[in-house]
Design a protein around this motif. Structure first.
Motif, PDB file in Angstrom:
ATOM      1  N   TYR A   1      37.086  36.726  41.736  1.00  0.00           N
ATOM      2  CA  TYR A   1      37.077  38.138  42.125  1.00  0.00           C
ATOM      3  C   TYR A   1      36.165  38.891  41.161  1.00  0.00           C
ATOM      4  O   TYR A   1      35.754  38.351  40.128  1.00  0.00           O
ATOM      5  CB  TYR A   1      38.493  38.734  42.117  1.00  0.00           C
ATOM      6  CG  TYR A   1      39.235  38.586  40.813  1.00  0.00           C
ATOM      7  CD1 TYR A   1      39.177  39.569  39.820  1.00  0.00           C
ATOM      8  CD2 TYR A   1      40.008  37.452  40.558  1.00  0.00           C
ATOM      9  CE1 TYR A   1      39.862  39.421  38.627  1.00  0.00           C
ATOM     10  CE2 TYR A   1      40.693  37.300  39.368  1.00  0.00           C
ATOM     11  CZ  TYR A   1      40.615  38.285  38.409  1.00  0.00           C
ATOM     12  OH  TYR A   1      41.290  38.149  37.215  1.00  0.00           O
ATOM     13  N   ARG A   2      35.854  40.128  41.507  1.00  0.00           N
ATOM     14  CA  ARG A   2      34.909  40.908  40.717  1.00  0.00           C
ATOM     15  C   ARG A   2      35.504  41.250  39.357  1.00  0.00           C
ATOM     16  O   ARG A   2      36.646  41.699  39.275  1.00  0.00           O
ATOM     17  CB  ARG A   2      34.534  42.190  41.467  1.00  0.00           C
ATOM     18  CG  ARG A   2      33.365  42.962  40.848  1.00  0.00           C
ATOM     19  CD  ARG A   2      32.858  44.054  41.759  1.00  0.00           C
ATOM     20  NE  ARG A   2      33.829  45.116  41.948  1.00  0.00           N
ATOM     21  CZ  ARG A   2      34.513  45.322  43.074  1.00  0.00           C
ATOM     22  NH1 ARG A   2      34.329  44.507  44.104  1.00  0.00           N
ATOM     23  NH2 ARG A   2      35.370  46.304  43.177  1.00  0.00           N
ATOM     24  N   PRO A   3      34.760  41.027  38.262  1.00  0.00           N
ATOM     25  CA  PRO A   3      35.279  41.354  36.925  1.00  0.00           C
ATOM     26  C   PRO A   3      35.636  42.833  36.822  1.00  0.00           C
ATOM     27  O   PRO A   3      34.958  43.705  37.357  1.00  0.00           O
ATOM     28  CB  PRO A   3      34.095  41.009  36.001  1.00  0.00           C
ATOM     29  CG  PRO A   3      33.276  40.026  36.767  1.00  0.00           C
ATOM     30  CD  PRO A   3      33.417  40.410  38.207  1.00  0.00           C
ATOM     31  N   GLY A   4      36.734  43.090  36.113  1.00  0.00           N
ATOM     32  CA  GLY A   4      37.185  44.449  35.917  1.00  0.00           C
ATOM     33  C   GLY A   4      38.293  44.874  36.849  1.00  0.00           C
ATOM     34  O   GLY A   4      38.970  45.884  36.599  1.00  0.00           O
ATOM     35  N   LEU A   5      38.503  44.101  37.943  1.00  0.00           N
ATOM     36  CA  LEU A   5      39.576  44.443  38.870  1.00  0.00           C
ATOM     37  C   LEU A   5      40.905  43.928  38.344  1.00  0.00           C
ATOM     38  O   LEU A   5      40.986  42.856  37.743  1.00  0.00           O
ATOM     39  CB  LEU A   5      39.305  43.845  40.257  1.00  0.00           C
ATOM     40  CG  LEU A   5      38.167  44.461  41.072  1.00  0.00           C
ATOM     41  CD1 LEU A   5      38.013  43.712  42.388  1.00  0.00           C
ATOM     42  CD2 LEU A   5      38.431  45.943  41.342  1.00  0.00           C
ATOM     43  N   ARG A   6      41.957  44.689  38.602  1.00  0.00           N
ATOM     44  CA  ARG A   6      43.304  44.257  38.227  1.00  0.00           C
ATOM     45  C   ARG A   6      43.908  43.473  39.397  1.00  0.00           C
ATOM     46  O   ARG A   6      44.034  44.026  40.500  1.00  0.00           O
ATOM     47  CB  ARG A   6      44.167  45.458  37.887  1.00  0.00           C
ATOM     48  CG  ARG A   6      45.587  45.072  37.428  1.00  0.00           C
ATOM     49  CD  ARG A   6      46.415  46.328  37.176  1.00  0.00           C
ATOM     50  NE  ARG A   6      45.841  47.103  36.084  1.00  0.00           N
ATOM     51  CZ  ARG A   6      46.131  46.892  34.805  1.00  0.00           C
ATOM     52  NH1 ARG A   6      46.973  45.917  34.462  1.00  0.00           N
ATOM     53  NH2 ARG A   6      45.578  47.639  33.875  1.00  0.00           N
ATOM     54  N   PRO A   7      44.282  42.194  39.179  1.00  0.00           N
ATOM     55  CA  PRO A   7      44.868  41.419  40.276  1.00  0.00           C
ATOM     56  C   PRO A   7      46.122  42.079  40.828  1.00  0.00           C
ATOM     57  O   PRO A   7      46.975  42.569  40.082  1.00  0.00           O
ATOM     58  CB  PRO A   7      45.199  40.070  39.615  1.00  0.00           C
ATOM     59  CG  PRO A   7      44.270  39.986  38.443  1.00  0.00           C
ATOM     60  CD  PRO A   7      44.110  41.402  37.951  1.00  0.00           C
ATOM     61  N   GLY A   8      46.244  42.093  42.145  1.00  0.00           N
ATOM     62  CA  GLY A   8      47.399  42.689  42.800  1.00  0.00           C
ATOM     63  C   GLY A   8      47.174  42.764  44.292  1.00  0.00           C
ATOM     64  O   GLY A   8      46.081  42.472  44.804  1.00  0.00           O
ATOM     65  N   TRP A   9      48.214  43.187  44.994  1.00  0.00           N
ATOM     66  CA  TRP A   9      48.143  43.272  46.447  1.00  0.00           C
ATOM     67  C   TRP A   9      47.574  44.631  46.860  1.00  0.00           C
ATOM     68  O   TRP A   9      48.244  45.454  47.457  1.00  0.00           O
ATOM     69  CB  TRP A   9      49.514  43.048  47.065  1.00  0.00           C
ATOM     70  CG  TRP A   9      50.050  41.680  46.819  1.00  0.00           C
ATOM     71  CD1 TRP A   9      50.961  41.310  45.894  1.00  0.00           C
ATOM     72  CD2 TRP A   9      49.678  40.489  47.513  1.00  0.00           C
ATOM     73  NE1 TRP A   9      51.189  39.958  45.950  1.00  0.00           N
ATOM     74  CE2 TRP A   9      50.413  39.430  46.942  1.00  0.00           C
ATOM     75  CE3 TRP A   9      48.796  40.210  48.561  1.00  0.00           C
ATOM     76  CZ2 TRP A   9      50.299  38.118  47.379  1.00  0.00           C
ATOM     77  CZ3 TRP A   9      48.683  38.899  49.001  1.00  0.00           C
ATOM     78  CH2 TRP A   9      49.425  37.875  48.421  1.00  0.00           C
ATOM     79  N   ASN A  10      46.313  44.853  46.505  1.00  0.00           N
ATOM     80  CA  ASN A  10      45.647  46.080  46.890  1.00  0.00           C
ATOM     81  C   ASN A  10      44.346  45.744  47.605  1.00  0.00           C
ATOM     82  O   ASN A  10      43.812  44.636  47.478  1.00  0.00           O
ATOM     83  CB  ASN A  10      45.368  46.969  45.667  1.00  0.00           C
ATOM     84  CG  ASN A  10      44.600  46.241  44.581  1.00  0.00           C
ATOM     85  OD1 ASN A  10      43.389  46.063  44.672  1.00  0.00           O
ATOM     86  ND2 ASN A  10      45.309  45.790  43.535  1.00  0.00           N
ATOM     87  N   GLY A  11      43.820  46.705  48.358  1.00  0.00           N
ATOM     88  CA  GLY A  11      42.672  46.449  49.216  1.00  0.00           C
ATOM     89  C   GLY A  11      41.432  46.008  48.477  1.00  0.00           C
ATOM     90  O   GLY A  11      40.743  45.067  48.901  1.00  0.00           O
ATOM     91  N   SER A  12      41.108  46.670  47.360  1.00  0.00           N
ATOM     92  CA  SER A  12      39.876  46.337  46.641  1.00  0.00           C
ATOM     93  C   SER A  12      39.924  44.929  46.064  1.00  0.00           C
ATOM     94  O   SER A  12      38.936  44.189  46.129  1.00  0.00           O
ATOM     95  CB  SER A  12      39.637  47.358  45.529  1.00  0.00           C
ATOM     96  OG  SER A  12      40.743  47.384  44.624  1.00  0.00           O
ATOM     97  N   PHE A  13      41.084  44.532  45.522  1.00  0.00           N
ATOM     98  CA  PHE A  13      41.191  43.190  44.949  1.00  0.00           C
ATOM     99  C   PHE A  13      41.136  42.127  46.045  1.00  0.00           C
ATOM    100  O   PHE A  13      40.412  41.127  45.914  1.00  0.00           O
ATOM    101  CB  PHE A  13      42.485  43.057  44.155  1.00  0.00           C
ATOM    102  CG  PHE A  13      42.731  41.670  43.619  1.00  0.00           C
ATOM    103  CD1 PHE A  13      42.005  41.182  42.549  1.00  0.00           C
ATOM    104  CD2 PHE A  13      43.683  40.847  44.212  1.00  0.00           C
ATOM    105  CE1 PHE A  13      42.212  39.900  42.069  1.00  0.00           C
ATOM    106  CE2 PHE A  13      43.899  39.568  43.729  1.00  0.00           C
ATOM    107  CZ  PHE A  13      43.171  39.092  42.660  1.00  0.00           C
ATOM    108  N   LEU A  14      41.888  42.310  47.133  1.00  0.00           N
ATOM    109  CA  LEU A  14      41.904  41.316  48.205  1.00  0.00           C
ATOM    110  C   LEU A  14      40.533  41.192  48.864  1.00  0.00           C
ATOM    111  O   LEU A  14      40.111  40.081  49.215  1.00  0.00           O
ATOM    112  CB  LEU A  14      42.965  41.693  49.247  1.00  0.00           C
ATOM    113  CG  LEU A  14      44.417  41.658  48.760  1.00  0.00           C
ATOM    114  CD1 LEU A  14      45.364  42.100  49.875  1.00  0.00           C
ATOM    115  CD2 LEU A  14      44.801  40.264  48.284  1.00  0.00           C
TER     116      LEU A  14
END
Length: 325
Positions: free
Chosen positions: A171-184
């Motif tokens: 996944y893109r660096p800087g994103l916080r893993p979780g069940w959200n649209g940007s991360f998925l």
């Protein structure tokens, strides 16, 4: 019932032998991995701390039989040890972090390859001798290319040259893993390229195998009888021919499911994907024996579970096997 008992006993004995071998192999390798780890703390740890650290990694002064019993005791309590390279992180934690990535990518792609390849094999086998036979040389050529070559070619064209997909990572660096649209969304973008490489390079295996079995099955008496009854072509193709031709492919599919964890190493190393295969690669480089043992244990259990599911599927799909059970 007797045949089922023999199968269950076979799986139990196989699991015991594999786990025992998993215990013995690191202890038969020359050298002491704990000593290499202690070299980094030379002069900083007292005798008590060294003894406690060796006990933590199962390197006590007990004889090998006592260590074997301790190993089984920890294993039955879900304790796979502590990683050398990621000390003091437990091996189970590392496996828990990597397994979802491997199952999500390699598992889904394996299922997709099987479904697409098998469906194409049914159609090509049913319509043999027509233009659809052109699928065979194309897919066979793609399957015959060494996977790491094909993966590197895909990375070069679609990531480096066209910039359609991310180059590597989960996944893109800087994103916080979780069940959200940007991360998925980022996870799907990073998984698209390795998924494309896996599916395209493995469809040909399933297509060719299913096509050959369809050609053989179409010559059977029960298919000829179905034709004589005047049944529809679609029903003959799916219910009579494809169902029986599927059995050998199903066994191969079960084995491929079992090797998802172990077979993911090339994919995850090429694409720098954060799964179990990449963890195994790092464990081998760092001589992290507890982590290697934990990953091999997971591979063994998945292979045995996949074979068990294949046996059960055979019983459901082929009524002739129910008589033996």
């Amino acid at each position: 019932m007797r045949a089922f008992s023999r199968r269950a006993l076979f799986y139990v004995l196989t699991a015991w032998a594999a786990i025992t071998l998993n215990f013995l192999l690191p202890r038969l390798i020359p050298g002491d991995p704990v000593s290499r780890m202690l070299d980094r703390f030379r002069g900083q740890l007292g005798p008590e701390a060294v003894f406690a650290l060796r006990a933590l990694f199962g390197q006590t002064s007990n004889n090998i039989f006592a260590q074997y019993l301790q190993y089984w005791g920890r294993l039955l309590h879900g304790d796979l040890g502590v990683s050398f390279t990621s000390y003091p992180t437990p091996v189970a934690t590392i496996l828990g972090q990597g397994l979802p990535w491997t199952l999500g990518l390699i598992g889904v792609c394996t299922v997709l390859s099987f479904v697409i390849g098998t469906a194409l094999g049914v159609v090509v086998g049913w319509r043999r001798g027509t233009w659809v036979d052109g699928f065979i040389p194309v897919t066979t050529f793609l399957t015959s290319i060494p996977y790491f070559w094909f993966a590197l070619i895909v990375v070069y064209f679609f990531a480096l040259q066209m910039h359609w997909f991310p180059l590597s990572g989960g996944y893109r660096p800087g994103l916080r893993p979780g069940w959200n649209g940007s991360f998925l969304t980022s996870v799907v973008e990073h998984a698209a390229l390795p998924a494309l490489a896996i599916v395209v390079s493995s469809i040909g295996y399933w297509l060719l195998g299913m096509r050959n079995m369809m050609v053989t099955t179409l010559a059977e008496d029960y298919v000829l009888l179905a034709r004589a009854k005047g049944l529809s072509r679609g029903r003959i193709m799916t219910t009579y021919a494809a169902r029986n031709a599927l059995l050998p492919s199903l066994a191969g599919f079960a084995l491929s499911l079992g090797f998802i964890v172990g077979g993911s190493i090339i994919t995850e190393v090429v694409f720098n994907y954060p799964g179990i295969g990449y963890s195994l690669f790092q464990a081998v480089q760092g001589q992290d024996y507890p982590l290697m043992q934990g990953i091999f244990f997971v591979i063994t259990m998945t292979v045995l579970a996949a074979n068990l599911l294949a046996d059960l599927a055979y019983v459901l799909l082929d009524p002739r096997t129910r008589v033996a059970v």
